[in-house]
Design an enzyme around this catalytic site. Structure first.
Site, PDB file in Angstrom:
ATOM      1  N   HIS A  81     126.231   0.778  39.019  1.00 10.67           N
ATOM      2  CA  HIS A  81     125.498  -0.126  39.911  1.00 10.67           C
ATOM      3  C   HIS A  81     125.083  -1.400  39.167  1.00 10.67           C
ATOM      4  O   HIS A  81     124.584  -1.321  38.050  1.00 10.67           O
ATOM      5  CB  HIS A  81     124.262   0.590  40.445  1.00 10.67           C
ATOM      6  N   GLY A 162     106.723 -15.963  34.406  1.00  8.58           N
ATOM      7  CA  GLY A 162     107.023 -15.375  33.108  1.00  8.58           C
ATOM      8  C   GLY A 162     107.913 -16.230  32.221  1.00  8.58           C
ATOM      9  O   GLY A 162     108.229 -17.374  32.554  1.00  8.58           O
ATOM     10  N   HIS A 167     113.509 -10.535  28.804  1.00  7.82           N
ATOM     11  CA  HIS A 167     112.876  -9.537  27.960  1.00  7.82           C
ATOM     12  C   HIS A 167     114.000  -8.796  27.238  1.00  7.82           C
ATOM     13  O   HIS A 167     114.999  -8.419  27.859  1.00  7.82           O
ATOM     14  CB  HIS A 167     112.070  -8.582  28.843  1.00  7.82           C
ATOM     15  N   ALA A 170     114.197  -5.139  28.674  1.00  7.60           N
ATOM     16  CA  ALA A 170     113.967  -4.897  30.103  1.00  7.60           C
ATOM     17  C   ALA A 170     114.543  -5.988  30.995  1.00  7.60           C
ATOM     18  O   ALA A 170     114.404  -5.933  32.222  1.00  7.60           O
ATOM     19  CB  ALA A 170     112.473  -4.752  30.375  1.00  7.60           C
ATOM     20  N   GLY A 171     115.193  -7.001  30.432  1.00  4.97           N
ATOM     21  CA  GLY A 171     115.851  -8.034  31.229  1.00  4.97           C
ATOM     22  C   GLY A 171     114.885  -8.825  32.081  1.00  4.97           C
ATOM     23  O   GLY A 171     113.935  -9.430  31.569  1.00  4.97           O
TER      24      GLY A 171
END
Lengths: 298, 298
Positions: A81, A162, A167, A170-171
């Site tokens: 996915h 942000g 990140h 964590a993207g």
């Protein structure tokens, strides 16, 4: 009491202990009900369905991020996915006693909190997006985690909240607001796949049809019939009855009758009530006339 | 949590202080919600709508009887509406999470308690009646309070509970269980009263039509149109959509189209959902698929 539904998609579907910790983070949040969750190993992804008021849903989302950031590293994540982040997508859906505007406000509030607390860049999508090029999830997610640093460096892809770079582990996360989806199929009294495909093409938005319909024609081999398989993405603006009538009319053009229709999963009460109103030619009807609602709300 | 609705009819509609004491008796019962009440001076009668579970509804009914017995004397009561007792009629209606059998059991339980505590004879009616001759409220009430002593002395009219003779001041009470009523009208695209009357005659039970339909043809002078005005007394066995379709078909026979239909007052959610299912040819649908229900019940 107002109800907002949220369906966070998280990039972990193989480690059962991690999925259970993610579920517990939601379940343990006061005022939140975890209604359903499932994990898919080949997608390496899990989907949670939860409900509560705005404050409770925000708290559950932040608790979910805390566990995801502690347990998921997208640099080592593989799965079928497409995904951009550890907590990949978080939609907020208005159910009862809340408006879409409330859900948009919640998406912005949660997005700002996620960015500040976890230094994860956040993109707003669907109704929460102010930018037409960043409304569709597919457009935001194109290039996935592996292409994210380059994408964020290009014009038009600084996040809504942000840091300007992904990140490391964590993207980025996509947070927004949308209407409830209705998975709605119409089964034709024929096995002719070509007819189902032609009807799907006529009715879906992408090829000229109704604004909030996604459709494809498929064949159900076990039942020997053709099906128009649909997602209705806004049942208030493109109601179920109008979709059904249009499929019926298009089918008649090929000499094909409707065998039956079906809802897969959940459907908002209002979608059915609107259909009853249409066919019964019901005028001056308000939902305050629904007995159970009156008995609950007083 | 199960919900039973009750709509007690009390023979007092003129003394506001008495009506308020009756309302307070219901309102002050724990677990009961008084949803509505109204008093009619020419009928000299008041109607209360309350809801709760079986225990709470029983307690409210007994509290209502206590006030009625203290304040109402039918020997001095005059009014246009036929009546047999101080607390004239008490129906229990299944709404959510309860069956008709539960409401029948409640009617028997409350009937026995009323007879024992207040020495008022009780006749069971509608679904709670085991006797076809004593199923209809009109049959039980014929002769009214003034003819009650003679009626109870005749064959077949000993009460289901309590003394064999009327209570001197409070007469007798009729207690039972029934489905929710739906007041449903279809407005015709014509001012021809004769057409509305012919359709009403075709569709109502009493003259050969559908089992749970009462109907009459009337003329709405202010809107210059004819109306088929109906009460649907069991929407599960005679559903709204079938009534609507039959009215439409009969109207077509006179070259008349349907302008609109309307629900007056409340309608059970299921009556609308059944209509949506019929017209959308929806198969394999259960009410657990209704989003709000799932979110409430988990």
């Amino acid at each position: 009491m107002p109800i907002i539904e949220s369906i966070p998609n998280v990039s972990e579907g193989r480690r059962a202990d991690v999925v259970e910790r993610l579920a517990s983070a939601i379940r343990d949040t006061p005022g939140v009900r975890l209604l359903d969750h499932s994990a898919d190993a080949s997608h390496n992804r899990s989907v949670f369905t939860l409900a509560g008021d705005a404050g409770a849903v925000k708290a559950a989302t932040l608790a979910l991020f805390a566990v995801a950031l502690e347990t998921i590293d997208l640099r080592r994540h593989r799965g079928e996915h497409p995904r951009l982040g550890a907590v990949d997508v978080v939609p907020f859906v208005p159910i009862e006693g809340v408006t879409m505007a409330d859900c948009v406000a919640l998406a912005r509030d949660v997005g700002a909190a996620v960015a500040e607390r976890y230094q994860v860049p956040v993109f707003l999508y669907e109704e929460a997006s102010a930018n037409p090029a960043r409304k569709n999830l597919e457009d935001i997610r194109r290039g996935e985690f592996e292409g994210l640093a380059a994408k964020m460096a290009s014009a038009g892809w600084s996040p809504d909240f942000g840091p300007a770079t992904p990140h490391a582990a964590a993207g980025a996360s996509v947070i927004g607001a949308r209407m409830p989806l209705i998975a709605y199929n119409v089964n034709l009294a024929t096995d002719r796949l070509d007819v189902a495909k032609k009807i799907a093409a006529a009715i879906r938005h992408s090829s000229g049809g109704l604004r909030y319909v996604k459709a494809m024609g498929i064949r159900l081999d076990d039942r020997n019939l053709a099906q128009v398989s649909m997602n209705l993405t806004n049942y208030e603006k493109t109601p179920v009855f109008r979709v059904f009538e249009m499929v019926k009319r298009e089918a008649a053009r090929y000499g094909v009758a409707i065998l039956e229709s079906e809802v897969v999963g959940l459907v908002p009460s209002a979608a059915l009530v609107h259909s009853a109103e249409f066919y019964l030619q019901l005028e001056r009807f308000t939902e305050d006339q629904i007995l159970e609602k009156k008995l609950r709300d007083g």
